[in-house]
Design a protein around this motif. Structure first.
Motif, PDB file in Angstrom:
ATOM      1  N   ASP A 335       0.995  -1.343   0.138  1.00  0.00           N
ATOM      2  CA  ASP A 335       0.102  -0.071  -0.043  1.00  0.00           C
ATOM      3  C   ASP A 335       0.942   1.198  -0.017  1.00  0.00           C
ATOM      4  O   ASP A 335       0.309   2.474  -0.535  1.00  0.00           O
ATOM      5  N   VAL A 336       1.978   1.083   0.764  1.00  0.00           N
ATOM      6  CA  VAL A 336       2.897   2.517   0.734  1.00  0.00           C
ATOM      7  C   VAL A 336       3.353   2.891  -1.017  1.00  0.00           C
ATOM      8  O   VAL A 336       3.614   3.955  -1.014  1.00  0.00           O
ATOM      9  N   LEU A 337       3.459   1.932  -1.885  1.00  0.00           N
ATOM     10  CA  LEU A 337       3.821   2.228  -3.014  1.00  0.00           C
ATOM     11  C   LEU A 337       2.429   3.015  -3.998  1.00  0.00           C
ATOM     12  O   LEU A 337       2.585   3.109  -4.899  1.00  0.00           O
ATOM     13  N   ASP A 338       1.155   3.018  -3.314  1.00  0.00           N
ATOM     14  CA  ASP A 338      -0.045   3.409  -3.900  1.00  0.00           C
ATOM     15  C   ASP A 338       0.280   4.640  -4.535  1.00  0.00           C
ATOM     16  O   ASP A 338       0.788   5.442  -3.883  1.00  0.00           O
ATOM     17  N   GLY A 339      -0.331   5.021  -5.891  1.00  0.00           N
ATOM     18  CA  GLY A 339      -0.088   6.351  -6.548  1.00  0.00           C
ATOM     19  C   GLY A 339       1.364   6.439  -6.834  1.00  0.00           C
ATOM     20  O   GLY A 339       1.254   7.460  -7.570  1.00  0.00           O
ATOM     21  N   MET A 340       2.078   5.560  -7.022  1.00  0.00           N
ATOM     22  CA  MET A 340       3.468   6.025  -7.565  1.00  0.00           C
ATOM     23  C   MET A 340       3.370   5.736  -9.205  1.00  0.00           C
ATOM     24  O   MET A 340       2.673   4.626  -9.478  1.00  0.00           O
ATOM     25  N   GLU A 341       4.158   6.547  -9.852  1.00  0.00           N
ATOM     26  CA  GLU A 341       4.017   6.551 -11.369  1.00  0.00           C
ATOM     27  C   GLU A 341       4.619   5.050 -11.883  1.00  0.00           C
ATOM     28  O   GLU A 341       3.928   4.296 -12.578  1.00  0.00           O
ATOM     29  N   SER A 342       5.750   4.755 -11.258  1.00  0.00           N
ATOM     30  CA  SER A 342       6.479   3.549 -11.632  1.00  0.00           C
ATOM     31  C   SER A 342       7.286   2.933 -10.554  1.00  0.00           C
ATOM     32  O   SER A 342       7.688   3.871  -9.754  1.00  0.00           O
ATOM     33  N   ILE A 343       7.422   1.911 -10.409  1.00  0.00           N
ATOM     34  CA  ILE A 343       8.148   1.226  -9.234  1.00  0.00           C
ATOM     35  C   ILE A 343       9.177   0.387  -9.859  1.00  0.00           C
ATOM     36  O   ILE A 343       9.031  -0.558 -10.622  1.00  0.00           O
ATOM     37  N   LYS A 344      10.416   0.246  -9.149  1.00  0.00           N
ATOM     38  CA  LYS A 344      11.506  -0.471  -9.682  1.00  0.00           C
ATOM     39  C   LYS A 344      11.659  -1.638  -8.826  1.00  0.00           C
ATOM     40  O   LYS A 344      11.474  -1.738  -7.679  1.00  0.00           O
ATOM     41  N   ILE A 345      12.200  -2.802  -9.740  1.00  0.00           N
ATOM     42  CA  ILE A 345      12.673  -3.971  -8.897  1.00  0.00           C
ATOM     43  C   ILE A 345      14.015  -4.178  -9.463  1.00  0.00           C
ATOM     44  O   ILE A 345      14.337  -4.422 -10.535  1.00  0.00           O
ATOM     45  N   CYS A 346      14.848  -4.610  -8.576  1.00  0.00           N
ATOM     46  CA  CYS A 346      16.419  -5.032  -8.863  1.00  0.00           C
ATOM     47  C   CYS A 346      16.483  -6.101  -9.206  1.00  0.00           C
ATOM     48  O   CYS A 346      16.186  -7.190  -8.464  1.00  0.00           O
ATOM     49  N   THR A 347      16.921  -6.431 -10.611  1.00  0.00           N
ATOM     50  CA  THR A 347      16.746  -8.090 -10.781  1.00  0.00           C
ATOM     51  C   THR A 347      18.083  -8.565 -11.141  1.00  0.00           C
ATOM     52  O   THR A 347      18.544  -9.808 -11.369  1.00  0.00           O
ATOM     53  N   ASP A 348      19.258  -7.612 -11.001  1.00  0.00           N
ATOM     54  CA  ASP A 348      20.359  -8.202 -11.185  1.00  0.00           C
ATOM     55  C   ASP A 348      21.712  -7.328 -10.672  1.00  0.00           C
ATOM     56  O   ASP A 348      21.364  -6.015 -10.451  1.00  0.00           O
ATOM     57  N   TYR A 349      22.716  -7.574 -10.396  1.00  0.00           N
ATOM     58  CA  TYR A 349      24.002  -6.727 -10.352  1.00  0.00           C
ATOM     59  C   TYR A 349      24.702  -6.912 -11.422  1.00  0.00           C
ATOM     60  O   TYR A 349      25.156  -7.699 -12.089  1.00  0.00           O
ATOM     61  N   ASN A 350      25.340  -5.645 -12.026  1.00  0.00           N
ATOM     62  CA  ASN A 350      26.028  -5.912 -13.555  1.00  0.00           C
ATOM     63  C   ASN A 350      27.348  -6.218 -13.182  1.00  0.00           C
ATOM     64  O   ASN A 350      27.706  -6.929 -14.320  1.00  0.00           O
ATOM     65  N   GLN A 351      28.404  -5.914 -12.321  1.00  0.00           N
ATOM     66  CA  GLN A 351      29.521  -6.504 -12.384  1.00  0.00           C
ATOM     67  C   GLN A 351      29.847  -7.833 -12.055  1.00  0.00           C
ATOM     68  O   GLN A 351      29.494  -8.430 -11.011  1.00  0.00           O
ATOM     69  N   ASP A 352      30.308  -8.564 -13.052  1.00  0.00           N
ATOM     70  CA  ASP A 352      30.657 -10.023 -12.862  1.00  0.00           C
ATOM     71  C   ASP A 352      31.844 -10.016 -11.813  1.00  0.00           C
ATOM     72  O   ASP A 352      31.660 -11.136 -11.154  1.00  0.00           O
ATOM     73  N   ALA A 353      32.685  -9.024 -11.752  1.00  0.00           N
ATOM     74  CA  ALA A 353      33.735  -9.477 -10.727  1.00  0.00           C
ATOM     75  C   ALA A 353      33.287  -9.430  -9.475  1.00  0.00           C
ATOM     76  O   ALA A 353      33.904  -9.976  -8.489  1.00  0.00           O
ATOM     77  N   ALA A 354      31.967  -8.661  -9.251  1.00  0.00           N
ATOM     78  CA  ALA A 354      31.605  -8.495  -7.848  1.00  0.00           C
ATOM     79  C   ALA A 354      30.862  -9.830  -7.542  1.00  0.00           C
ATOM     80  O   ALA A 354      30.344  -9.913  -6.193  1.00  0.00           O
ATOM     81  N   LYS A 355      30.666 -10.441  -8.336  1.00  0.00           N
ATOM     82  CA  LYS A 355      29.318 -11.501  -8.102  1.00  0.00           C
ATOM     83  C   LYS A 355      29.842 -12.588  -7.006  1.00  0.00           C
ATOM     84  O   LYS A 355      29.065 -13.041  -6.317  1.00  0.00           O
ATOM     85  N   LEU A 356      30.981 -12.999  -7.168  1.00  0.00           N
ATOM     86  CA  LEU A 356      31.406 -14.134  -6.137  1.00  0.00           C
ATOM     87  C   LEU A 356      31.396 -13.388  -4.824  1.00  0.00           C
ATOM     88  O   LEU A 356      30.898 -13.839  -3.802  1.00  0.00           O
ATOM     89  N   ALA A 357      31.958 -12.105  -4.720  1.00  0.00           N
ATOM     90  CA  ALA A 357      32.182 -11.591  -3.364  1.00  0.00           C
ATOM     91  C   ALA A 357      30.639 -11.377  -2.974  1.00  0.00           C
ATOM     92  O   ALA A 357      30.269 -11.424  -1.683  1.00  0.00           O
ATOM     93  N   PHE A 358      29.880 -11.203  -4.076  1.00  0.00           N
ATOM     94  CA  PHE A 358      28.200 -10.880  -3.533  1.00  0.00           C
ATOM     95  C   PHE A 358      27.660 -12.102  -3.087  1.00  0.00           C
ATOM     96  O   PHE A 358      27.184 -12.500  -1.935  1.00  0.00           O
ATOM     97  N   ALA A 359      27.638 -13.307  -3.926  1.00  0.00           N
ATOM     98  CA  ALA A 359      27.010 -14.608  -3.657  1.00  0.00           C
ATOM     99  C   ALA A 359      27.533 -15.418  -2.504  1.00  0.00           C
ATOM    100  O   ALA A 359      26.844 -15.537  -1.586  1.00  0.00           O
ATOM    101  N   GLU A 360      28.692 -15.358  -2.011  1.00  0.00           N
ATOM    102  CA  GLU A 360      29.255 -16.205  -0.813  1.00  0.00           C
ATOM    103  C   GLU A 360      29.332 -15.283   0.389  1.00  0.00           C
ATOM    104  O   GLU A 360      29.320 -15.606   1.438  1.00  0.00           O
ATOM    105  N   CYS A 361      29.828 -13.924   0.004  1.00  0.00           N
ATOM    106  CA  CYS A 361      30.334 -12.858   1.245  1.00  0.00           C
ATOM    107  C   CYS A 361      29.074 -11.918   1.415  1.00  0.00           C
ATOM    108  O   CYS A 361      29.253 -11.175   2.389  1.00  0.00           O
ATOM    109  N   MET A 362      28.267 -11.746   0.605  1.00  0.00           N
ATOM    110  CA  MET A 362      27.027 -10.794   0.697  1.00  0.00           C
ATOM    111  C   MET A 362      28.037  -9.446   0.815  1.00  0.00           C
ATOM    112  O   MET A 362      27.577  -8.409   1.547  1.00  0.00           O
ATOM    113  N   GLU A 363      28.933  -9.158  -0.130  1.00  0.00           N
ATOM    114  CA  GLU A 363      29.735  -7.925  -0.073  1.00  0.00           C
ATOM    115  C   GLU A 363      28.923  -7.278  -1.217  1.00  0.00           C
ATOM    116  O   GLU A 363      29.113  -7.442  -2.528  1.00  0.00           O
TER     117      GLU A 363
END
Ligand code: GDP
Ligand code: IMO
Ligand code: MG
Length: 428
Positions: A335-363
């Motif tokens: 309900d907090v998003l009611d009335g907003m024109e558009s709403i974003k959802i993050c579906t990916d992180y762009n940097q490949d290099a950061a992916k291992l650090a993200f996946a295993e370490c949540m960096e």
């Protein structure tokens, strides 16, 4: 579904609306059990139109037919517990009759609070933005095997040597490192004996209670505090709390088997918030953040600090869902998003290099989020209690979240009160 017991826990940085959902589901439960964290939590319920904020008491506490259990993985502040009981008692008759606490819980001590505060103020330590309630130092003592547990306070002869050892460790730091006054041994001991006297009538074999309820085929709710991204092993370390707030913490913290948790409901907000320091890739840095914070009432329930706001981050949620056997989501605050024109959802992180650090370490410091955009809706979700009445574009947003996170949304919450809840899975 077949699963009898349910876990309700946060999959983001806390404050997802767990308290509301546990209270809502408590009608059909025989017990709810807190299994980690302490009074760093702030769980908000609306009971008979009155807003209650719970810190240590399980969110089932207003349900007279359900036991409220505090398992051995919780760090208990006796002072905070009794002031909370006093505050909540007028709205929940007979708390003391249905509250059961494990004597194996670590007790939060005055020296834990002092160290937490001194470290957060000091330039020599990374500022975490803790709740300053002594949570981290209490868990440090537990792991270092010098904690004073509730059971230790029941006998002076048992307490004395343990407290001597632990207090001398802290007093050495106070005197030689922080340069502050030491704590008096006798005063601290007397305080602990008082804690023991006060807590004694509430102590119970929580693990045994769970076993008994299981044998009687009665439903138990496991109530998480904080959220998976604040989990000490799975979260954005070191900007985390000091316990396992993901499902992994349930068995050890409640004192049951991992298979006793049949169904895991991951509570997520339709956006994200964070209190305290630490990375948040989808954080919004313009006026929209203020708008969401204002509409969503995003002020810390425990510390009153403003919460940082950002777009829904499906990358972290999906990872947590997959590595934690999460059964389904409960989507709150749409309900907090009611009335907003558009709403974003993050579906990916762009940097490949950061992916291992993200996946295993949540960096998450160096990741760059990429988004999909969903069209907003003009008809309100606020207060809606049937799926049919949800605006079409909001339905598309919900479907998108299911698709990108890989699990169904079993509950939709459209407001703080119980009436604003849509149960998509009738087995709940
Ligand atoms: P918890 O720590 O996960 O229990 O969540 P908090 O109580 O700290 O924060 C959630 C806040 O959002 C509280 O003020 C709730 O009353 C409120 N809340 C819960 N669900 C909803 C919802 O679906 N819509 C709105 N607008 N508020 C909600
Ligand atoms: P509920 O259960 C949101 C955050 C603090 C800080 C970090 C470490 O209401 O979702 P701590 O005092 O635990 O050592 O602080 O964790 N934090 C929470 N953030 N909701 C909570 O609980 C939190 N409990 C702790 O802000 O960043
Ligand atoms: Mg909270």
């Amino acid at each position: 579904m077949g699963a009898k017991n349910l876990a309700v826990l946060g999959l983001q940085w806390g404050d997802e609306g767990k308290g509301k959902i546990v209270n809502f589901l408590s009608d059909k439960a025989h017990a709810a059990c807190r299994y980690q964290g302490g009074h760093n939590a702030g769980h908000t319920l609306i009971v008979n139109g009155k807003k209650l904020v719970l810190h240590l008491l399980p969110s089932s506490i207003c349900h007279k037919n359900a036991s409220s259990l505090i398992g051995k993985g919780v760090v208990v502040s006796c002072d905070a517990l009794f002031s909370e009981i006093e505050e909540i008692e007028p709205f929940a008759d007979g708390i003391l009759d249905r509250l059961k606490i494990s004597p194996a819980c670590t007790l939060i001590q005055p020296y834990h609070i002092l160290v937490d505060q001194l470290k957060e103020k000091s330039n020599s330590f990374t500022t975490i933005g803790t709740t300053l309630r002594g949570i981290g130092p209490a868990y440090e003592d537990k792991v270092a095997r010098r904690a004073i547990r509730i059971v230790d306070t029941l006998s002076e002869s048992k307490l004395t040597p343990k407290l001597e050892e632990t207090l001398s460790y802290y007093n050495f730091q106070f005197k030689n490192y922080f340069g502050v006054d030491e704590l008096d041994f006798n005063e601290t001991k007397d305080r602990n004996l008082e804690y023991g006297e006060k807590l004694k009538p509430l102590l119970a074999d929580v693990s045994g209670t769970i076993l008994k309820l299981n044998n009687e085929n009665k439903r138990i709710l496991f109530e998480g505090a904080q959220g998976a991204l604040l989990d000490v092993d799975q979260g954005t370390y070191p900007f985390v709390t000091s316990s396992n707030c993901s499902p992994a913490g349930i068995a050890s913290g409640a004192g049951c088997g991992p298979l006793d948790v049949g169904y895991i409901l991951g509570v997520v907000k339709a956006y994200v918030t964070r209190v305290g320091e630490g990375p948040m890739p989808t954080e919004i840095h313009d006026d929209l953040s203020v708008e969401i914070a204002t509409k969503g009432g995003e002020v810390g329930a425990t510390t009153g600090r403003p919460r940082r706001c950002g777009w829904f981050d499906a990358v972290t949620v999906k990872r947590i869902v997959q590595s934690n056997s999460v059964s389904a989501l409960c989507l709150t605050k749409i309900d907090v998003l009611d009335g907003m024109e558009s709403i974003k959802i993050c579906t990916d992180y762009n940097q490949d290099a950061a992916k291992l650090a993200f996946a295993e370490c949540m960096e998450l410091d160096d990741v760059e989020p990429s988004y999909i955009e969903c069209a907003g809706w003009t008809e309100p979700c606020a207060g809606v209690n049937s799926y049919e009445e949800i605006p079409e574009n909001a339905k598309i947003f919900i479907k998108k979240i299911e698709e990108v996170c890989g699990v169904p949304v079993d509950i939709i919450s459209t407001g703080p009160d119980d009436a604003s809840t849509i149960l998509m899975n009738p087995d709940l």
